[in-house]
Scaffold this motif. Structure first.
Motif: not given
Length: 325
Positions: A104-132
């Protein structure tokens, strides 16, 4: 599973988390399990909910899960065993939380990545933390997304920070604003790419034309050098018809069959015409002295003789001219 159990009966979830309440009785201050013959309707209901929760857990798991929980007596025991199997003990949970927090702290958006894909990766990390049992506030999530965007998004990030209140800005609204800006940027990039392609096409076309002209000039100069060289002269002597074919064709006279002039310009034809005129005058004078009593047949014969005489003279003159030529 939590939502599924709560949708069936919320008391099922309560029994799984806190455990089933077994029927008991108190005699002289001593609490002991109640015999089955003394169960009332409430006791039977609690026991039925516990069995129902166990049944749901049995049906929801596969063969491996069934082998793990088949020996458990209560739904709470089954749930705790599954929780330890898939989430691990507290030490394992802390380790997983630490890894996810690092991502989560090192999370950045890649140059060849769109906003939708970036938000999907971000949500996966957030949901995993919330489950823990590790969660972040909405304001922290919004600021984290704005920080992870590339430098090309700096003007948009500045505009959002100045125009919006990040403490109350929903995460979904931020996502919609970023996706709108992304669409606008892509449209501008497509227009610029089309302009660059058209300019590159024109430049390549001009280069190709100049290259062709240069190639033709080079081939011409090389051919001239070859013709001037000794080898070129020998080759031209061996193939003289190549030079003849390359020269411009000269006109052919149909009178004398020679090149360089047309029939109306032929000197032989002019001589013939001059000769005929001169001899025709002489022939007329000679014919006038003949006898007028001669028949028409004799006149025709005389005319033929005159013509033949004239033709013989012309042929002799032309043969002499040809020999001189």
């Amino acid at each position: 599973m939590t939502i599924f159990l709560q949708s069936l009966d919320y008391q099922l979830w309560h029994i799984i988390v806190n455990g089933a309440r077994m029927p008991t009785r108190t005699i002289e201050g001593v609490v002991s399990p109640k015999p089955e013959n003394e169960y009332n309707d409430n006791d039977f209901r609690m026991l039925q909910l516990n069995s129902k929760a166990k049944h749901v857990l049995f049906c929801a798991g596969g063969p491996n899960e069934f082998n793990r929980i088949s020996s458990c007596h209560s739904a709470k025991e089954m749930w705790d065993l599954l929780e330890v199997t898939y989430e691990g003990m507290n030490q394992v949970k802390e380790s997983k939380i630490s890894m996810l927090v690092h991502e989560y702290e090192l999370f950045i958006m890649h140059n060849d990545e769109c906003i939708s894909d970036m938000f999907t990766r971000f949500t996966t990390i957030i949901n995993s933390l919330k489950n823990l049992r590790k969660s972040y506030s909405n304001q922290e999530l919004v600021r984290k997304i704005l920080r992870c965007l590339p430098k090309s998004w700096t003007p948009k990030v500045t505009a959002i920070e100045e125009a919006k209140d990040l403490s109350t800005l929903p995460l979904e609204q931020l996502l919609g604003s970023l996706m709108t800006h992304e669409t606008t940027m892509k449209n501008h990039e497509n227009v610029e790419v089309k302009k660059k392609k058209s300019i590159a096409f024109k430049a390549s076309k001009e280069d190709s034309e100049s290259d062709e002209d240069g190639d033709v000039a080079l081939i011409t100069s090389q051919f001239k050098k070859f013709v001037k060289s000794q080898k070129g002269k020998k080759a031209l002597k061996k193939f003289p018809h190549n030079l003849e074919s390359s020269k411009k064709e000269e006109p052919t006279c149909y009178e004398c069959k020679k090149l360089g002039h047309f029939k109306n310009e032929c000197p032989n034809l002019k001589k013939k015409e001059k000769f005929i005129k001169e001899h025709s005058k002489k022939n007329k004078a000679m014919v006038a002295t003949w006898d007028d009593s001669d028949s028409s047949s004799s006149e025709e014969e005389s005319d033929e003789e005159v013509v033949n005489f004239n033709l013989m003279a012309m042929e002799e003159d032309t043969s002499e001219d040809e020999e001189e030529y």
